[in-house]
Design a protein around this motif. Structure first.
Motif, short mmCIF file in Angstrom:
data_model
loop_
_atom_site.label_atom_id
_atom_site.label_comp_id
_atom_site.label_asym_id
_atom_site.label_seq_id
_atom_site.Cartn_x
_atom_site.Cartn_y
_atom_site.Cartn_z
N UNK A 44 29.14 -77.11 51.06
CA UNK A 44 29.70 -76.35 52.18
C UNK A 44 31.18 -76.06 51.95
N UNK A 45 31.90 -77.07 51.44
CA UNK A 45 33.34 -76.90 51.20
C UNK A 45 33.59 -75.72 50.26
N UNK A 46 32.78 -75.58 49.24
CA UNK A 46 32.97 -74.50 48.26
C UNK A 46 32.42 -73.17 48.75
N UNK A 56 45.83 -74.85 53.28
CA UNK A 56 45.03 -76.03 53.57
C UNK A 56 44.07 -76.42 52.47
N UNK A 57 42.76 -76.29 52.74
CA UNK A 57 41.75 -76.70 51.78
C UNK A 57 41.81 -75.89 50.49
N UNK A 58 42.14 -74.60 50.61
CA UNK A 58 42.23 -73.77 49.40
C UNK A 58 43.30 -74.31 48.46
N UNK A 238 38.43 -77.19 60.30
CA UNK A 238 38.96 -78.29 59.50
C UNK A 238 40.09 -77.79 58.60
N UNK A 239 39.91 -76.62 58.01
CA UNK A 239 40.93 -76.04 57.15
C UNK A 239 42.25 -75.86 57.90
N UNK A 243 45.68 -77.84 57.04
CA UNK A 243 46.88 -77.04 56.72
C UNK A 243 48.05 -77.44 57.60
N UNK A 244 47.79 -77.62 58.89
CA UNK A 244 48.86 -78.04 59.81
C UNK A 244 49.40 -79.42 59.43
N UNK A 245 48.49 -80.33 59.06
CA UNK A 245 48.89 -81.68 58.68
C UNK A 245 49.73 -81.66 57.41
#
Length: 453
Positions: A44-46, A56-58, A238-239, A243-245
């Motif tokens: 799912x992440x990919x 963020x995740x990227x 979640x992304x 990203x904010x964190x």
């Protein structure tokens, strides 16, 4: 003259070497942020990667060291046991956390693994504990989660604070005394939002702002536990939170001074009760409470009437050791008879005795043995066939058995980590020793896994 030039050359080399060593020492991250995410899956992440924003995740996927095929080396897995494994670098066989609940043999009642709102049931040290010992208590360690189990087990024994959510308020674990004043102030002034991940992100950023975490040369640890829904909206949300964190922490502490570690917990949504039947997948129901009655009837016919199995808990049967001793019955023989009887029941894939799990060297049994802890587990462990339901009519619980592995990612990013994508399967117990090497401390005391790099 030649000796003089040689002397100067040696001094230059020694000076360069000393400078290199000093530079290496200063490169330890000022802060380690572990992010454990329930239901995080590599596929799912990919799949949703093209939709992620830049920060963020990227960013983690492109700039981090990404292990795409991770799993846990024990079963069963839930939030509590997964969290303990990540932070201790060990399995339940050593750390004692077999799940969110365990059965107390003395009272025959289930107890929460953090029933006293403390980590006393955690039998080993954690990454945070080792960091505290290595710095003589000067390192700061905080853990934030949506539930008490993940917050307290992430924090370990020696943390500065563990905070979790309940509807409309924050909870601070009283075990970590004295309580931090900024935490008490924050809990009074701000209520959590309906979005747990957003609330935890805000709290984590406030921790960096108010506690001084990551703002000196002593490495600190911040543990944040998120959850993600298994759909596009869930992963994009979640992304945004990650990203904010990440951006908030980097803005405060600077780029390259923080090591971020992202990992899944191996937990997933339970399957719907009638899903297998709906799609004509072989299934059935195995009633664990009825099995207790059948086993007692069978053993009663052999050894005389008696409640030889006192109680069941999840897929485990607990024998009445006192009664067996009073009747001078060979417990090993009784276990073998009960094992042979249960194996004949529909829906049973296998049955293991406690002594088998303690002594077997079989690789096939290793995941079950790793999830076994003598003081908290039963005398017989029943493995249900995949697709079948384990039903307990006494407490109205139902679990669908699934043997398949759903890989999740482990990502190390920041603090001069070189980007790389690794497809080789790895286990989650390698996270703690890898972080320990990065911050130059000992791995937790039950961790035998090697660092990943």
């Amino acid at each position: 003259m030649r000796n003089r030039y040689l002397y100067i050359t040696l001094l230059s080399l020694l000076g360069f070497s000393a400078e290199s060593v000093a530079q290496a020492i200063t490169q330890a991250p000022h802060l380690v942020v572990t992010i454990a995410v329930d239901q995080l899956r590599s596929d799912y992440l990919e799949n949703y990667a093209p939709l992620y924003k830049a920060g963020g995740l990227k960013r983690m996927l492109t700039e981090g060291k990404v292990f795409t095929n991770a799993h846990f080396n024990f079963i069963p897995i839930d939030r509590a046991s997964a969290t303990a494994a990540i932070q201790t670098g060990s399995c339940p066989y050593y750390n004692g956390v077999t799940g969110s609940e365990w059965l107390d043999r003395n009272t025959l009642r289930p107890k929460s693994i953090v029933e006293e709102l403390s980590p006393v049931q955690l039998a080993t040290s954690t990454l945070g504990d080792e960091l505290k010992m290595a710095t003589q208590g000067m390192a700061k360690v905080f853990a934030f989660a949506a539930d008490a189990e993940r917050a307290i087990l992430s924090a370990g024994h020696a943390a500065d604070g563990a905070v979790w959510l309940s509807p409309g308020k924050w909870n601070i674990a009283p075990y970590y005394a004295p309580e931090n004043q900024w935490l008490k102030w924050y809990a009074r002034q701000y209520q959590p939002t309906p979005d747990d991940n957003q609330s935890l992100t805000t709290l984590a950023l406030k921790c960096v702002e108010q506690s001084g975490i990551g703002q000196d040369t002593i490495t600190d640890l911040l543990c944040v536990s998120y959850s993600v829904q298994p759909n596009q909206e869930g992963y994009l949300s979640l992304d945004r939170h990650i990203a904010n964190l990440v951006n908030g922490i980097e803005h405060k502490l600077g780029h390259g001074r923080v090591l971020f570690v992202l990992a899944g917990t191996g937990c997933r949504e339970e399957e719907r009760e009638n899903e297998n039947e709906q799609f004509r997948i072989p299934t059935g129901k195995f009633y664990i409470n009825r099995t207790v009655n059948l086993v007692n009837m069978y053993l009663g016919a052999i050894y005389g009437t008696g409640q030889y199995v006192e109680i069941c808990f999840r897929n485990q049967l607990f024998l009445n050791h006192k009664l067996i001793g009073q009747k001078n019955i060979d417990r090993g023989e009784m276990l073998r008879r009960a094992q042979e009887f249960i194996l004949q029941l529909s829906g049973v894939r296998n049955v293991y005795t406690a002594s088998q799990l303690m002594t077997s060297e079989s690789e096939r049994l290793q995941p079950i043995r790793n999830g076994f802890y003598t003081e908290k587990c039963g005398d017989l462990m029943i493995e249900i066939a995949p697709g079948w339901q384990l039903v307990n009519e006494d407490n109205h619980s139902s679990i669908v058995s699934r043997a398949s592995n759903i890989p999740f990612p482990i990502i190390f990013w920041g603090s001069h980590i070189q980007s790389e994508r690794i497809l080789k399967p790895v286990t989650a117990d390698h996270i703690a020793p890898t972080v320990a090497r990065c911050i130059r401390i000992r791995a937790p005391n039950a961790c035998s896994a090697e660092p990943l790099f």
